[in-house]
Structures are given as structure tokens and as C-alpha cells.
Design a protein around this motif. Structure first.
Motif, PDB file in Angstrom:
ATOM      1  N   LEU A  59      33.741  30.041  36.920  1.00  0.00           N
ATOM      2  CA  LEU A  59      34.563  30.218  38.435  1.00  0.00           C
ATOM      3  C   LEU A  59      33.317  31.240  38.896  1.00  0.00           C
ATOM      4  O   LEU A  59      33.271  31.083  40.814  1.00  0.00           O
ATOM      5  N   TYR A  60      33.783  32.766  38.900  1.00  0.00           N
ATOM      6  CA  TYR A  60      33.054  33.827  38.935  1.00  0.00           C
ATOM      7  C   TYR A  60      31.375  33.587  39.737  1.00  0.00           C
ATOM      8  O   TYR A  60      31.722  34.038  40.665  1.00  0.00           O
ATOM      9  N   LEU A  76      31.396  31.257  42.431  1.00  0.00           N
ATOM     10  CA  LEU A  76      31.815  31.582  43.793  1.00  0.00           C
ATOM     11  C   LEU A  76      30.386  33.074  44.152  1.00  0.00           C
ATOM     12  O   LEU A  76      30.120  32.960  45.671  1.00  0.00           O
ATOM     13  N   TRP A  77      29.636  33.084  43.514  1.00  0.00           N
ATOM     14  CA  TRP A  77      28.353  33.945  43.450  1.00  0.00           C
ATOM     15  C   TRP A  77      27.444  32.915  44.340  1.00  0.00           C
ATOM     16  O   TRP A  77      27.023  33.287  45.186  1.00  0.00           O
TER      17      TRP A  77
END
Length: 568
Positions: A327-328, A331-332
Motif C-alpha cells: 500500500l505504501y 501511494l507513492w
């Protein structure tokens, strides 16, 4: 001749007296102070008049009475003289009466003035007059300021009248904490609330069913038609206007339905559920069963909601680092794309991907479960996310190697008290020595946390007889055993007592005997290989304390056993 002179002299004296009474001193338009005027009587006035006759008036009247032809000759007859004397006498009497009235009025006025002077303080009046003058000056200044600020005040009044009601809404007020009264528990009310929840969630459930039917191609023609329209709208950039138009269409249909029109359209054929008529008269057992059914439905519903919320929370709290890392990174990537790619192109790409994902990819994944388990990333992430109970079970069932090593080192350290000193104290129960009651070795003794034991009742669900099914007693935990002393035991024998080895326990957890009661329960469930159903130690007032002690000693024992015998 002498008579006429006397009459004339008397008349002149009376006129002079009257003139002096009317005008004392100089004749001025302003009245003199009454204190300066002399208080004279009628006699004093007569004396002054007699002492100072008016020569001009006397000579004038004498000349009128003498004959114009020559002096010393009287031409008037005797009758005329008598008439003249009589007229003068009447005139004198009238003058005398007016004079007396004037003197009386003067006397009364002097008395009134004297009273007014006594009653009125001139200094106080002057001070009041000065105060009034100062007030008048202040009022004049204010009036001048008001005239200057007339335009400003008018503008302020106009603004207040125009926007005062709106400005008053922005006034900060302390928040009022109102506590809503809680309703008492009622089977009828609980059932009604569950039905209301079901009716309120029905439109959402129907909408979800329709979307699932479109994605699953239950109606091939409807799904194909929707797919073509959506892709065409997404290709031309009309996806958002299309959704807004569908929302307006849905509201219009709802308006027609509310006006009495019979409009029923759904991709999924509606299934009519039987509606049970509420019963008015219920027996006690029926009410209890109804409460149990509703509580079970509420428990399942709240459990599903809690699972969803806990998974979302664990996703963002890095409980599962591998999933949160995906997820991280995503998002980036989304942030960089939103900064570099134009919004029109990004919307076009997202719209096309959403249509293909909804109509084609999801259909393939539902039709091929193995393919979904391998390549459906959102499904894999969601199913892999743990809930809080799952995390707790994982943490209680297995311990990592480094934790086991730390526990082994900690509990293997020598203590300051030798084993002989520790076992020197004799622990006794109500029926005798502790090791004799449970047929244990002499070095077995209760832990410090449970020297007096925990009052509880043992529920053995493998037994059928009431006397063996529930037994009251006291629970102890030692370094190697979990001991239950039954209070119904009449002899020192341990037939009804229960002794469980800690290493034989396969599962230990908190337990709630009656699920309908509020709270987390007051029992501990312990499973062993020798029992089909777990043993339950219920009605424990200090359940949490006992669970922590038993679980800690159990973990310690298992860790030590695993360290000494890795194969076991």
C-alpha cells in the motif's frame, strides 16, 4: 377764602400721600428689595405729607379757583363750592379705601416673601443651577458628536438590521453535553430495532446485488449493454456526468414510486421473504428464545463490522508489514503519477481500468477461484489482513524463537532463595496438607499469587449427571500442575478433585458461560487430550488475574520443556 384753602390743602396732601405710597423712592422698572423699603404706618405717611407739601400742585389749583380777570376775586357761587367740597370728600373717602387695601396687600406680600425666604435656600438653588448648566453643556457636546456620527450610526444600524441575524449565528457558545436516556432491555424493542435495521439496509443490499449481478454477467444482454455504454462514456470523458445522470434518474423513479406508481426493475429477480406477524402474547420461553435469536444476529452483524474495521486499522498500523508495504509503494506511485500525468488523461485511464476490472477481470476471477487466489491483489491483501482475535490467537499459540530463548534464560537464572528454603513452608488446605490432598510430591505448592486459591465452579461437559457436571471448589496453580479442590469432598481422598498437568494443556482461553449476559464473562476454558470438550472454570471473581497467572506458568513450562526436549 380760608375754607377753600383748607380743602385744597387737604386734597393736595391726600394726592401727595397716595403718590408717595405708590412710588417710594426712585421709579424703576425693576422692583426694589422689600427689605430696603421702610415699614411706615398711615400716621407716618400723613406726617411726611404735611411736612412736605407740593407747591406746584397748590399754585396750579389756586390759579384755577381764582378769577381770570384779576387776583383776589372769587367768582364761584356758594352752591358750587359746596358741591365741589362734597365731591372732594367722596373722592377722599375712595382714596382712603384704596389706600387701606393697598396697605393690606403690601402687608400680606411681605409676609409671603418672608416665608419664602425662610423656606428657600438660595445657595442650594445656585448649586442646582450650576449643575443644570453643566449638564446642558454635556448634552450639547453629545448632540454635536451625535450629529457628526449620524452617518456612521445609520450605516451600522442598516448593517445590523440586514446581517445581524446571520452574524448572531457565528457566536461561540459552550457545547452542551446532553446525555440521552438509555432504554431498558426489552425483547419487543430489540426485535423491532433489528427489523428496522434490516429494512434500512435493504436498499443498500439490493444495490450491491445489482452490481454483483452486472459484474457476474447473470443477464448477458444487460451486462453487455451496460459495458458498452460505460466504456463509450469513459472513452469520451463522460463517466462522471453519466453517474450523475443515473443518480438523477434513480431519484426520479423514487419520486414516481412515492406518488403511487408501480415501478419494479432489478437485474436480480426479487425474492419475497416471509414476513412474520409480531405476536402479542409470548410465553417466557418464547421471549427468551426470541432474545437469543436477536442477540445471535446482532452478535454476527457486529462481528462482521468489527472484522472490517480491525482489518482496515491493522492495514494502516503496519501490523502486517508486507501488505502495508505494498500500500505504501502504491501511494507513492499514485502521488508521482498525479504530479506528472494530466488530470484528463489520468481520469481517462482510471475510467477505462475500472470498467475493464469491473466487467471482465472480476468475472474471470469469480469463475476461476485458483486464478483469483494467485493474481487478485486486492483480494489477497484483504484476506491476508488479520483481525485482533486472530493476532491474539497467533501470539498465544506460537512464540518466536528469540522470545522462547529469552524466557528460558530468564527463568533459568538462579534465585536468591534455595529450593529447600522455598519448600520449607507448609501449604495446607481446609482438608489437610496441599500435597496430600492432591497426591503430589512434597515440593509442589501453590504459587504466591494463589496461596488461598480462587473460588470457582468446575463445569465438566463430558459428564451427564448433575453432581458431576458442576462442582464448586477452589482452583490452585503450581509450577507443574493445575489443581481443583472440590468442596463437596467429605474425605481426604481425591476422587472428586481435579489435577491437570500444565504440559498436557492444549488450549487455554477466557470463556463466557452465558453469551446473552453483558461483559466478557467470568470463566476460563482449558482443553486437554483426555477430555472431549474443554473444562470450564466459571464464576471466578478474579478471572483475569487467574488467567494471567495460569497462562504465564503454562508458557514458562512449555518453553522449558521445549528447550530441554526439542523433539517434544
Amino acid at each position: 377764602m380760608s375754607v377753600g384753602k383748607t380743602i385744597k390743602t387737604t386734597v393736595f396732601n391726600m394726592l401727595k400721600r397716595l403718590d408717595k405710597i405708590r412710588f417710594r423712592g426712585q421709579r424703576t422698572d425693576v422692583f426694589l428689595d422689600l427689605g430696603d423699603s421702610p415699614n411706615t404706618s398711615d400716621t407716618e405717611c400723613s406726617e411726611e405729607i404735611l411736612m412736605k407739601p407740593r407747591p406746584s400742585l397748590e399754585m396750579k389749583d389756586t390759579e384755577e379757583l381764582q378769577d381770570p380777570a384779576g387776583p383776589g376775586t372769587l367768582t364761584m357761587p356758594a352752591a358750587a363750592i359746596q358741591d365741589y367740597q362734597r365731591a372732594e370728600t367722596d373722592r377722599l373717602n375712595d382714596l382712603k379705601g384704596h389706600l387701606e387695601i393697598a396697605l393690606l396687600e403690601k402687608h400680606f406680600l411681605q409676609e409671603e416673601l418672608r416665608k419664602l425666604r425662610e423656606e428657600t435656600n438660595i445657595d442650594t438653588l445656585k448649586q442646582d443651577l450650576e449643575k443644570e448648566r453643566s449638564k446642558r453643556l454635556v448634552l450639547e457636546q453629545k448632540l454635536n458628536l451625535d450629529q457628526k456620527e449620524t452617518m456612521y450610526s445609520w450605516l451600522q444600524a442598516w448593517l445590523y438590521n440586514r446581517f445581524g441575524a446571520y452574524i448572531g449565528d457565528f457566536r461561540f457558545q459552550p457545547e452542551e453535553n446532553t446525555v440521552e436516556p438509555e432504554e431498558p432491555l426489552s425483547a419487543k424493542r430489540l426485535t423491532e430495532n433489528m427489523r428496522r435495521l434490516k429494512r434500512g439496509a435493504k436498499p443498500v443490499i439490493n444495490f450491491k446485488r445489482n452490481l454483483f449481478a452486472l459484474s457476474s454477467w447473470q443477464s448477458v444482454y444487460t451486462s453487455a449493454f451496460a459495458f458498452i455504454i460505460y466504456m463509450n462514456a469513459a472513452w469520451h470523458g463522460w463517466a462522471i456526468p453519466m453517474f450523475i445522470f443515473l443518480a438523477i434518474l434513480r431519484l426520479s423513479l423514487n419520486y414516481l414510486i412515492s406518488r403511487g406508481w408501480r415501478i419494479q426493475w432489478s437485474i436480480v429477480p426479487g425474492v419475497s421473504e416471509p414476513v412474520e406477524a409480531p405476536k402479542e402474547d409470548l410465553t417466557v420461553s418464547e421471549k427468551f428464545q426470541l432474545v437469543l435469536d436477536v442477540a445471535q444476529k446482532a452478535q454476527n452483524l457486529f462481528g462482521k463490522m468489527a472484522d472490517v474495521l480491525e482489518k482496515i486499522k491493522n492495514l494502516f498500523m503496519w501490523v502486517h508489514p508486507e501488505i502495508t508495504r505494498k500500500l505504501y509503494v502504491g501511494l507513492w506511485v499514485a502521488l508521482i503519477c498525479s504530479c506528472l500525468i494530466p488530470y484528463k488523461l489520468m481520469g481517462f485511464m482510471i475510467g477505462l481500468y475500472a470498467g475493464i476490472k469491473f466487467f471482465l477481470i472480476d468475472f474471470m476471477f469469480r469463475s476461476c477461484p485458483k486464478l483469483r487466489d494467485k493474481y487478485d491483489t486486492p483480494h489477497i491483501i484483504w484476506t491476508s489482513l488479520p483481525t485482533d482475535p486472530q493476532l491474539k490467537e497467533r501470539g498465544g499459540a506460537t512464540l518466536s524463537r528469540w522470545v522462547r530463548l529469552k524466557l528460558y534464560i530468564y527463568y533459568s537464572l538462579p534465585c536468591g532463595i534455595s529450593l529447600e528454603e522455598q519448600t520449607g513452608r507448609a501449604y495446607n488446605t481446609k482438608k489437610g496438607a496441599f500435597h496430600e490432598v492432591f497426591n503430589l510430591s512434597g515440593d509442589e505448592r501453590p504459587l504466591a499469587v494463589c496461596e488461598n486459591g480462587w473460588r470457582c465452579c468446575l463445569i465438566n461437559r463430558d459428564r451427564k449427571s448433575p453432581t458431576d457436571y458442576i462442582r464448586n471448589g477452589v482452583l490452585f496453580v503450581t509450577e507443574n500442575y493445575l489443581c481443583f479442590e472440590s468442596s463437596s469432598c467429605r474425605s481426604n481422598s481425591s476422587k472428586k478433585n481435579k489435577v491437570i498437568k500444565l504440559i498436557d494443556i492444549t488450549d487455554i482461553q477466557k470463556y463466557k458461560v452465558l453469551s446473552v449476559l453483558p461483559g466478557s464473562g467470568m470463566g476460563i476454558s482449558i482443553a486437554t487430550p483426555s477430555t472431549q470438550k474443554p473444562l470450564v472454570f466459571g464464576a471466578m471473581i478474579h478471572r483475569d488475574e487467574a488467567f494471567e497467572a495460569i497462562f504465564t506458568q503454562y508458557t514458562k513450562k512449555v518453553t522449558m520443556t521445549t528447550a530441554t526436549n526439542p523433539e517434544t
